[in-house]
Design an enzyme around this catalytic site. Structure first.
Site, mmCIF file in Angstrom:
data_model
loop_
_atom_site.group_PDB
_atom_site.id
_atom_site.type_symbol
_atom_site.label_atom_id
_atom_site.label_comp_id
_atom_site.label_asym_id
_atom_site.label_seq_id
_atom_site.Cartn_x
_atom_site.Cartn_y
_atom_site.Cartn_z
ATOM 1 N N ASP A 249 0.824 -1.048 0.033
ATOM 2 C CA ASP A 249 -0.121 -0.031 0.164
ATOM 3 C C ASP A 249 0.821 1.405 0.159
ATOM 4 O O ASP A 249 1.771 1.379 0.739
ATOM 5 C CB ASP A 249 -1.002 0.064 1.318
ATOM 6 C CG ASP A 249 -1.846 1.250 1.417
ATOM 7 O OD1 ASP A 249 -2.744 1.149 0.670
ATOM 8 O OD2 ASP A 249 -1.666 2.261 2.189
ATOM 9 N N GLU A 322 1.210 -0.705 -5.018
ATOM 10 C CA GLU A 322 0.232 0.417 -5.303
ATOM 11 C C GLU A 322 1.055 1.477 -5.742
ATOM 12 O O GLU A 322 1.463 2.375 -5.029
ATOM 13 C CB GLU A 322 -0.603 0.876 -4.154
ATOM 14 C CG GLU A 322 -1.757 1.910 -4.461
ATOM 15 C CD GLU A 322 -2.100 2.558 -3.472
ATOM 16 O OE1 GLU A 322 -3.401 3.145 -3.554
ATOM 17 O OE2 GLU A 322 -1.805 2.811 -2.130
HETATM 18 C C1 NOJ Z 1 -4.411 3.318 -0.376
HETATM 19 C C2 NOJ Z 1 -5.476 2.558 0.000
HETATM 20 O O1 NOJ Z 1 -6.018 1.824 -1.147
HETATM 21 C C3 NOJ Z 1 -6.692 3.457 0.329
HETATM 22 O O2 NOJ Z 1 -7.744 2.816 0.591
HETATM 23 C C4 NOJ Z 1 -5.946 3.938 1.622
HETATM 24 O O3 NOJ Z 1 -7.073 4.874 2.374
HETATM 25 C C5 NOJ Z 1 -4.626 4.724 1.613
HETATM 26 N N1 NOJ Z 1 -3.762 3.884 0.845
HETATM 27 C C6 NOJ Z 1 -4.271 4.708 3.008
HETATM 28 O O4 NOJ Z 1 -3.548 3.626 3.325
#
Ligand code: NOJ
Length: 601
Positions: A249, A322
């Site tokens: 993430d 991500e």
């Molecule tokens: C990306 C995640 O996909 C999202 O849902 C989240 O709010 C943020 N990162 C913070 O972790």
């Protein structure tokens, strides 16, 4: 999360206050080798499974409730594995199900080695891994390393005093112009992606801490080697439980510029500062996003995960990123140098969020990952839990199902791995709340009405036409949209022309036709701005072509592939379309798709 018009989710962060710290059992699991997959432990199939993978994202809260509390859970997912097997997926990416105060619905983690009781137990998790393995489905966890919950014991220690050994696990800084009676100003102008200053004053220890996301998500300090060690241990504990990898993430947010210099405010063409949905100036993110340090961290995590491939733990452990990035050159870097690999599959958000049916743009972006990432494997997607669904971003309100078929053809029949979000396969729609008092996602509460938050794309999975769509016996945590009466798994399973049937068919082609499994992508008819056509060719097997009409008008394409006589055998086409006899005469209805095998001369 990314600062583009369509994906920007900024809002005032809401302090939800008394978040509870869930019990941390912390028991170390007995090592469990992952279930064997049919290709066998040592075969290339097992090693390379991720190179042509179909990855299904599940938001556990919203997939299936098994215990009648209106919130989805792990046993609910286990109960639906046969559905997922029929769909043809290789892996499930589970968004976070660790203990969490749930301010950011799991992305605020208070215990990285456990399961939140709302979702079940470690035993339920082990059963999910085992049952999924029996169906040749792997489980990928979400690894949130940029920040923890403010209720994590690390942060509770860290904020307890400046002298605490955990102080340096987070980003604490002095304010500007602080006096004994005044906290001064935050250290600089950096902003949280969820709105307003990224610095939160802590009165007890008289310093600010940095949070890229909610106030309750303090950023960890990746300059501290102890943080690295802690995460390697966490990763080990899940690998020992048999998970097949992780989605990392917010990795581009791991580091910040140590100078703490202000970021530049972006301006419009008249020189006026750009202002986001929450009234904050839009910054260029140059000091807070995609700093080079992230590469060394990922090399370290990759080497750590690779060290788990052994006879006892067969198969590649896959690292997904991500990675919202501005261009393919930055995406290419995320794979790492050949001798120091990083991600196996950094997400290609360039293709995902074009957000318009623009053939030239799609062709250019797909060509980019075919030609500019070396021998690496693209990870394509069009959707996730942070953005309005495919239908909302690409639909025209008239041909929505056809458009979703067209995009599914691009997603699954291009080279690489494909990721999609629960409910995409039936055409679930984004259904945002209509009243502020109904909003659950904090950014939607503070951003109302400009930013309604992400609830609209997190509504319960629509299994059937019953009152709660087969999701739960209780009132679901988010309402089931009215569209569930027609858009649901039960109805679409009965209809051979449904979107669900189309997903099953394109996934089957991806997994069974050698040219789709391995062949390179070559764009055809490259001047055409209405129809996207491409060929997949693998030595030793017949090439295949795909033609997708991205307009509401019928189109005819004339393709040519040197060395082949143009005769075609249809593999798949939009329901009701005619079979073309040759490559030179492929007729496509509005948003029609044709997939055919080229016969040898
Ligand atoms: C990306 C995640 O996909 C999202 O849902 C989240 O709010 C943020 N990162 C913070 O972790």
């Amino acid at each position: 999360m990314h600062k583009t018009k369509a994906t920007l989710r900024v809002a005032l962060a809401v302090f939800l206050g008394a978040a509870t710290l869930t019990a941390t059992a912390g028991a170390q699991p007995a090592p469990v080798p992952p279930a064997r997959h049919p290709a066998g432990a040592s075969s290339a199939g097992e090693r390379d499974w991720w190179k042509n993978a179909v990855i299904y994202e599940i938001y556990p809260r919203s997939f299936q409730d098994s215990n009648g509390d209106g919130i989805g859970d792990l046993n609910g997912i286990t109960a639906r594995l046969d559905y997922l097997k029929k769909l043809g997926i290789d892996a499930i990416w589970l968004t976070p199900c660790y203990p969490s105060p749930q301010v950011d619905f799991g992305y605020d983690i208070s215990d990285y080695k456990n399961i939140d009781p709302k979702y079940g137990t470690l035993a339920d998790f082990d059963r999910l891994v085992a049952e999924a393995g029996k169906r040749h489905i792997r489980i990928l966890m979400d690894m949130v390393m940029n920040h923890s919950s403010d209720q994590h014991p690390w942060f509770l220690q860290s904020r307890s005093s400046r002298a605490n050994p955990y102080r340096d696990w987070y980003m604490w800084r002095d304010g500007k112009g602080e006096t004994a009676t005044d906290k001064g100003a935050p250290p600089n102008n950096w902003e949280s992606l969820f709105g307003h200053s990224a610095w939160q004053w802590d009165a007890a220890t008289r310093q600010y801490y940095y949070h890229r996301f909610y106030i309750q998500q303090p950023d960890l300090n990746w300059n501290n080697p102890k943080v690295h060690d802690a995460f390697k241990e966490i990763i080990s504990s899940w690998l020992k439980r048999g998970v097949a990898g992780f989605r990392f993430d917010a990795v581009t947010a791991l580091y910040e510029d140590p100078s703490l210099a202000d970021e530049e405010i972006l301006k419009d063409k008249d020189g006026k500062p750009l202002i986001n949905a929450y009234g904050d100036p839009v910054l260029n993110d140059s000091k807070t996003d995609n700093l080079p340090g992230v590469h060394a961290v990922m090399q370290e995590m990759r080497a750590h995960a690779d060290s788990f491939s052994s006879a006892a733990f067969p198969g590649t452990r896959v690292l997904i990123g991500e990675t919202y990035l501005p261009n393919v050159a930055e995406l290419a870097k995320m794979y790492g140098p050949p001798n120091k690999p990083e991600f196996h599959l950094p997400m290609d958000t360039q293709v995902a969020f074009i957000n318009k049916l623009n053939v030239a743009a799609l062709r250019a972006k797909l060509n980019d990952v075919e030609t500019k990432i070396g021998d690496n494997t693209p990870l394509l997607l069009f959707d996730n839990h942070d953005n309005p669904r495919v239908q909302a971003r690409y639909g025209d309100g008239v041909h929505d199902t056809d458009i979703q078929r067209a995009l599914a053809a691009v997603l699954f029949l291009s080279r690489g791995s494909a990721q999609f979000y629960y409910g995409d396969e039936i055409g679930m729609m984004t259904t945002p709340p209509t009243r502020k008092e109904d909003v659950k996602d904090p950014i939607g509460i503070t951003g109302w009405p400009n930013e309604k938050g992400r609830d609209g794309e997190r509504t319960p999975m629509q299994w059937d036409a019953s009152a709660n769509a087969g999701f739960s016996k209780a009132k679901p945590w988010l309402p089931v949209p009215p569209s569930a009466s027609a858009i649901n798994v039960a109805a679409e399973s009965r209809d051979p022309d449904s979107l669900l049937a189309w997903y099953e068919n394109v996934i089957r082609l991806k997994k069974t036709i050698p040219a789709f499994e391995r062949g390179r992508n070559t764009m055809l008819d490259t001047k055409n701005d209405k129809v996207l056509s491409w060929m997949r060719k693998d030595p030793g097997s017949p090439p295949v072509v795909v033609a997708v009409n991205f307009t509401a008008d019928p189109q005819t394409v004339r393709l040519s592939v040197p060395g082949f006589n143009g005769k075609l055998k249809t593999l798949l086409k939009t329901p009701g379309a005619a079979d073309p006899s040759t490559l030179e005469q492929i007729q496509l209805g509005p948003f029609g798709v044709y997939v055919g095998k080229i016969l040898q001369r």
